[in-house]
Design a protein around this motif. Structure first.
Motif, short mmCIF file in Angstrom:
data_model
loop_
_atom_site.label_atom_id
_atom_site.label_comp_id
_atom_site.label_asym_id
_atom_site.label_seq_id
_atom_site.Cartn_x
_atom_site.Cartn_y
_atom_site.Cartn_z
N PRO A 101 -16.48 0.17 6.17
CA PRO A 101 -17.70 -0.05 6.96
C PRO A 101 -18.88 -0.42 6.07
O PRO A 101 -19.04 0.09 4.96
N ASP A 102 -19.68 -1.36 6.59
CA ASP A 102 -20.98 -1.70 6.00
C ASP A 102 -20.87 -2.28 4.58
O ASP A 102 -21.83 -2.23 3.82
N ILE A 103 -19.70 -2.81 4.24
CA ILE A 103 -19.54 -3.39 2.91
C ILE A 103 -19.98 -4.84 2.93
O ILE A 103 -19.77 -5.57 3.92
N ASP A 104 -20.58 -5.30 1.86
CA ASP A 104 -20.99 -6.70 1.74
C ASP A 104 -19.73 -7.57 1.73
O ASP A 104 -18.74 -7.22 1.07
N PRO A 105 -19.74 -8.72 2.45
CA PRO A 105 -18.57 -9.62 2.45
C PRO A 105 -18.14 -10.04 1.04
O PRO A 105 -16.97 -10.39 0.82
N ALA A 106 -19.06 -9.99 0.10
CA ALA A 106 -18.71 -10.37 -1.28
C ALA A 106 -17.66 -9.43 -1.86
O ALA A 106 -16.87 -9.82 -2.72
N TYR A 107 -17.62 -8.17 -1.37
CA TYR A 107 -16.60 -7.23 -1.85
C TYR A 107 -15.21 -7.77 -1.55
O TYR A 107 -14.34 -7.76 -2.42
N GLN A 108 -15.00 -8.20 -0.30
CA GLN A 108 -13.68 -8.70 0.09
C GLN A 108 -13.30 -9.93 -0.72
O GLN A 108 -12.16 -10.07 -1.16
N ARG A 109 -14.26 -10.82 -0.92
CA ARG A 109 -13.98 -12.03 -1.69
C ARG A 109 -13.57 -11.68 -3.12
O ARG A 109 -12.62 -12.24 -3.66
N GLU A 110 -14.30 -10.77 -3.73
CA GLU A 110 -13.98 -10.38 -5.11
C GLU A 110 -12.61 -9.72 -5.19
O GLU A 110 -11.85 -9.96 -6.13
N PHE A 111 -12.30 -8.86 -4.22
CA PHE A 111 -11.01 -8.18 -4.21
C PHE A 111 -9.87 -9.19 -4.16
O PHE A 111 -8.86 -9.04 -4.86
N MET A 112 -10.04 -10.22 -3.33
CA MET A 112 -9.01 -11.25 -3.24
C MET A 112 -8.96 -12.09 -4.51
O MET A 112 -7.88 -12.45 -4.97
N GLU A 113 -10.10 -12.39 -5.09
CA GLU A 113 -10.14 -13.22 -6.29
C GLU A 113 -9.43 -12.56 -7.47
O GLU A 113 -8.75 -13.24 -8.25
N ILE A 114 -9.57 -11.25 -7.60
CA ILE A 114 -8.91 -10.57 -8.71
C ILE A 114 -7.50 -10.11 -8.35
O ILE A 114 -6.82 -9.48 -9.16
N GLU A 115 -7.05 -10.47 -7.12
CA GLU A 115 -5.71 -10.09 -6.62
C GLU A 115 -5.52 -8.58 -6.73
O GLU A 115 -4.56 -8.07 -7.32
N GLY A 116 -6.47 -7.88 -6.09
CA GLY A 116 -6.52 -6.44 -6.22
C GLY A 116 -5.39 -5.68 -5.56
O GLY A 116 -5.34 -4.45 -5.67
N TRP A 117 -4.47 -6.37 -4.89
CA TRP A 117 -3.34 -5.67 -4.27
C TRP A 117 -2.20 -5.42 -5.26
O TRP A 117 -1.28 -4.68 -4.97
N TRP A 118 -2.26 -6.06 -6.44
CA TRP A 118 -1.19 -5.89 -7.41
C TRP A 118 -1.38 -4.61 -8.22
O TRP A 118 -2.48 -4.33 -8.72
N PRO A 119 -0.32 -3.80 -8.41
CA PRO A 119 -0.46 -2.57 -9.20
C PRO A 119 -0.82 -2.83 -10.66
O PRO A 119 -1.44 -1.98 -11.30
N GLU A 120 -0.47 -4.02 -11.18
CA GLU A 120 -0.84 -4.35 -12.56
C GLU A 120 -2.35 -4.51 -12.70
O GLU A 120 -2.90 -4.35 -13.80
N VAL A 121 -3.01 -4.85 -11.61
CA VAL A 121 -4.46 -5.08 -11.61
C VAL A 121 -5.21 -3.81 -11.19
O VAL A 121 -6.21 -3.43 -11.82
N ASN A 122 -4.72 -3.18 -10.14
CA ASN A 122 -5.42 -2.09 -9.46
C ASN A 122 -4.72 -0.77 -9.76
O ASN A 122 -3.61 -0.53 -9.29
N TRP A 123 -5.35 0.10 -10.54
CA TRP A 123 -4.70 1.36 -10.89
C TRP A 123 -4.56 2.30 -9.69
O TRP A 123 -3.73 3.19 -9.69
N ARG A 124 -5.37 2.08 -8.64
CA ARG A 124 -5.19 2.89 -7.42
C ARG A 124 -3.85 2.55 -6.76
O ARG A 124 -3.13 3.43 -6.31
N VAL A 125 -3.56 1.26 -6.68
CA VAL A 125 -2.27 0.85 -6.11
C VAL A 125 -1.14 1.33 -7.01
O VAL A 125 -0.10 1.81 -6.53
N ALA A 126 -1.33 1.23 -8.31
CA ALA A 126 -0.28 1.66 -9.24
C ALA A 126 -0.02 3.16 -9.12
O ALA A 126 1.12 3.61 -9.32
N ALA A 127 -1.04 3.95 -8.79
CA ALA A 127 -0.86 5.40 -8.66
C ALA A 127 0.13 5.74 -7.56
O ALA A 127 0.91 6.69 -7.67
N GLY A 128 0.13 4.93 -6.49
CA GLY A 128 1.12 5.08 -5.42
C GLY A 128 1.06 6.43 -4.77
O GLY A 128 0.07 6.82 -4.15
#
Length: 372
Positions: free
Chosen positions: A58-85
């Motif tokens: 909620p209430d996040i700037d659209p730039a957040y979503q764009r940046e997340f996609m640009e850095i491919e934040g869904w990959w565990p190699e990129v995102n340590w939260r995803v890697a934590a599982g």
């Protein structure tokens, strides 16, 4: 258990269980969840096989979503939260992050979470399986500090209510799918609803009749997926479905494809593909594409309008041209239209002349090119 904790947990329960039924319910629930857990914001994230399906904050700037996609934040190699599982409903927090960050994550993601106040917090997996992972997280800034035991305990309680709400959202999507198919049943239309995996999520009775005929028909089901009986026609259909699933074309826009039968003289099928609109709160459970399959005799007059305009045909001539292109024999067409073979022959001669072709085979090829 202190009375304040019970009251706050009750508020979170009410907010999440109302989320699927109210216009802004999920935003309201996530805002409250963030406040009660002492977090800057709460996040509901859906990851597919190789991409982000949704990322609700909620209430996040659209730039957040764009940046997340640009850095491919869904990959565990990129995102340590995803890697934590973690296992479903297991709560992970900073102690787990500290370990994972030694082996995973990138500078881009570190910069991303610090910029958007998400360097601390806790998370859990709500749903996992069938190519989908839905996770819930409470994100905290450096100023908020690390989570305390009470924060994590309240987070765990809230996660159980969030899971119930996600399951309710899934049930509502499935019910909506069943109701949609029921509407097509009522009017006798052959309709297939295709989910995000490309699998047939539901089909009407008329559609079942089409794919339930002999395996060498124009359309068939292969391991739950819609396919064409002819090998040379199947790539056309699969490419069209892939384009629609990947978001090509406007929502609701129609694509038309003739799918010929592999049996000589057997009728083909006109497949009309519609990309379905995405709802605001789409958790990946809703169907993505509608395919309506029509035999030549079932094609309404409005579908013949482009053919009439292109070749200068009358409405009757356009219908006959379509039925010839769909592989129907002259005897079937004459019987279906209630005319004699002689009258039909005269009409076909007129169609050939207007189309500037000399044979029915050339007409069939021309009609298929125009209608695709």
């Amino acid at each position: 258990m202190d009375s304040l904790f019970v009251r706050e947990a009750g508020e979170i329960e009410n907010a999440f269980l109302a989320a699927p039924f109210e216009d802004d319910g999920w935003n309201a629930a996530l805002r409250l969840f963030a406040r009660r857990t002492g977090s800057s914001r709460a996040q509901l994230l859906g990851l597919g096989d190789d991409a982000t399906l949704f990322n609700f904050m909620p209430d996040i700037d659209p730039a957040y979503q764009r940046e997340f996609m640009e850095i491919e934040g869904w990959w565990p190699e990129v995102n340590w939260r995803v890697a934590a599982g973690g296992r479903p409903m297991e709560v992970l927090s900073e102690a787990h992050y500290d370990i994972v960050r030694q082996h995973s994550g990138t500078d881009d993601y570190e910069e991303h979470v610090r910029k958007w106040d998400g360097v601390h917090g806790c998370q859990t997996v709500l749903v996992e399986g069938e190519g989908l992972m839905v996770g819930l997280a409470a994100l905290r800034s450096e100023r908020d500090g690390r989570t305390a035991g009470r924060d994590r305990k309240l987070f765990a309680a809230g996660a159980t209510y969030a899971l119930a709400a996600v399951r309710m959202q899934q049930a509502m999507a499935q019910r909506g799918t069943a109701m949609t198919v029921g509407a097509f049943d009522a009017i006798g239309v052959a309709a297939f609803l295709i989910d995000r995996h490309g699998t047939v999520a539901a089909l009407s009775a008329a559609a079942e009749a089409i794919v339930g005929e002999r395996a060498d028909g124009a359309l068939c089901l292969r391991r739950g997926r819609l396919g064409a009986g002819r090998r040379d026609a199947d790539p056309v259909l699969q490419t069209a479905l892939a384009r629609a699933l990947n978001g090509a074309g406007a929502e609701g826009a129609m694509q038309q494809y003739w799918i010929a039968s592999p049996r000589n003289g057997a009728p083909g099928i006109l497949c009309e593909l519609f990309r379905l609109p995405r709802r605001q709160w789409d958790f990946g459970f809703d169907p993505r594409v509608l395919v309506v399959a029509r035999r030549a005799a079932d094609i309404p007059a409005m579908r013949t309008a482009p053919l009439r305009d292109a070749l200068g045909l009358t409405a009757a001539e356009a219908e006959i041209a379509l039925r010839l292109a769909n592989g129907e024999a002259r005897e079937e067409i004459a019987a279906g239209r209630g005319t004699s073979a002689l009258t039909l022959g005269t009409q076909i001669k007129s169609i050939l002349r207007k189309s500037d072709v000399g044979r029915e085979a050339e007409l069939t090829a021309l009609v298929n090119r125009l209608m695709r």
